[in-house]
Design a protein around this motif. Structure first.
Motif, PDB file in Angstrom:
ATOM      1  N   SER A 191       0.832  -1.025  -0.005  1.00  0.00           N
ATOM      2  CA  SER A 191       0.346   0.033   0.095  1.00  0.00           C
ATOM      3  C   SER A 191       1.028   1.587   0.245  1.00  0.00           C
ATOM      4  CB  SER A 191      -0.782   0.169   1.335  1.00  0.00           C
ATOM      5  OG  SER A 191      -1.619   1.155   1.194  1.00  0.00           O
ATOM      6  N   GLN A 192       0.380   2.175  -1.115  1.00  0.00           N
ATOM      7  CA  GLN A 192       1.279   3.880  -0.871  1.00  0.00           C
ATOM      8  C   GLN A 192       0.579   4.737  -0.062  1.00  0.00           C
ATOM      9  OE1 GLN A 192      -0.413   6.277  -3.694  1.00  0.00           O
ATOM     10  NE2 GLN A 192      -2.064   5.476  -4.100  1.00  0.00           N
ATOM     11  N   TYR A 193      -0.184   3.716   1.293  1.00  0.00           N
ATOM     12  CA  TYR A 193      -0.209   4.652   2.513  1.00  0.00           C
ATOM     13  C   TYR A 193       0.194   3.742   4.094  1.00  0.00           C
ATOM     14  CZ  TYR A 193      -3.769   6.397  -0.466  1.00  0.00           C
ATOM     15  OH  TYR A 193      -4.227   7.211  -2.019  1.00  0.00           O
ATOM     16  N   ASP A 198       7.556   7.454   2.113  1.00  0.00           N
ATOM     17  CA  ASP A 198       7.148   8.382   1.085  1.00  0.00           C
ATOM     18  C   ASP A 198       9.436   9.252   1.624  1.00  0.00           C
ATOM     19  OD1 ASP A 198       5.289   9.461   0.695  1.00  0.00           O
ATOM     20  OD2 ASP A 198       5.346  10.313   3.146  1.00  0.00           O
TER      21      ASP A 198
END
Length: 224
Positions: A191-193, A198
């Protein structure tokens, strides 16, 4: 005659120093990551820089390991921004969001890579370095730059999505023991979340773009 010789030698040197000074001032306003840029990537939450070295994993793929380190001046944390195999990007062209790129480890010439092997500490997806001495590997070296702007900006965090597996480059928050004691584990997450996914462009050599490559509002500059 001797005095004349001194002036003829000194004047070109002063001009060179002046040019270098002007370029340094302009570099402080660099906005974009460009094709051919060599840079370090810092995980914004862990405050660690993406790193590799000629040390192989003892499990999984057995390929060159990828970690994260706190130290800022380690030459093994430099990565070159390149086009994917079979494509070209013009040196100095700003990287658009959602572009597929390769990140080549400068010291070993291998590419940031991932696949469906399991990472050694957290059990996530393994991230390694792969390829020959010319930086040629396979499709597992391709990453998509995911960002919220039109272009990959130096002052904004981005994410890297692995093209083959759709995993996002991330830290796991875990650290290795010997022989890379204290270095952080780097993994692929679904998941990018998820946490630690970042990345921010930090120290490096930012290649000078030409006028026709830039958005209309961008300046022209280099940075070392």
């Amino acid at each position: 005659m001797e005095l004349y010789g001194v002036f003829t030698n000194v004047i070109p040197l002063l001009l060179l120093l002046k040019i270098c000074f002007i370029e340094t001032i302009r570099a402080s306003r660099a906005e974009y990551v460009t094709c051919g840029t060599i840079l370090k990537l810092m995980n914004t939450e862990l405050k660690l820089r993406l790193h590799s070295h000629d040390i192989k994993y003892g499990s999984g793929s057995g390929q060159q390991s990828v970690t994260a380190v706190e130290i800022t001046d380690d030459h093994n944390s430099h990565w070159a921004v390149r086009s994917i195999s079979g494509e070209t990007c013009k040196r100095g062209a700003p990287i658009k969001c959602n572009t597929n790129i390769r990140l080549q480890h400068v010291a070993t010439k291998k590419n940031l890579h991932s696949h469906y092997f399991t990472s050694p500490l957290s059990g996530n997806q393994e991230v390694s370095c792969y390829g020959d001495d010319n930086g040629e590997g396979d499709s597992g070296d391709n990453w998509t730059v995911v960002c919220n702007n039109d272009y990959w900006r130096r002052d904004s965090p981005v994410k890297f999505r692995h093209v083959d597996t759709s995993a996002f480059l991330a830290g796991s928050g875990r650290t290795f023991g010997r022989p890379i004691n204290g270095q952080g584990e780097i993994v692929g997450v679904s998941s990018q979340y998820g946490p630690y996914s970042d990345w921010l462009a930090k120290e490096g050599l930012f290649v000078h773009p030409s006028d026709n490559m830039l958005p209309h509002h961008a300046a022209i500059h280099t940075e070392l």
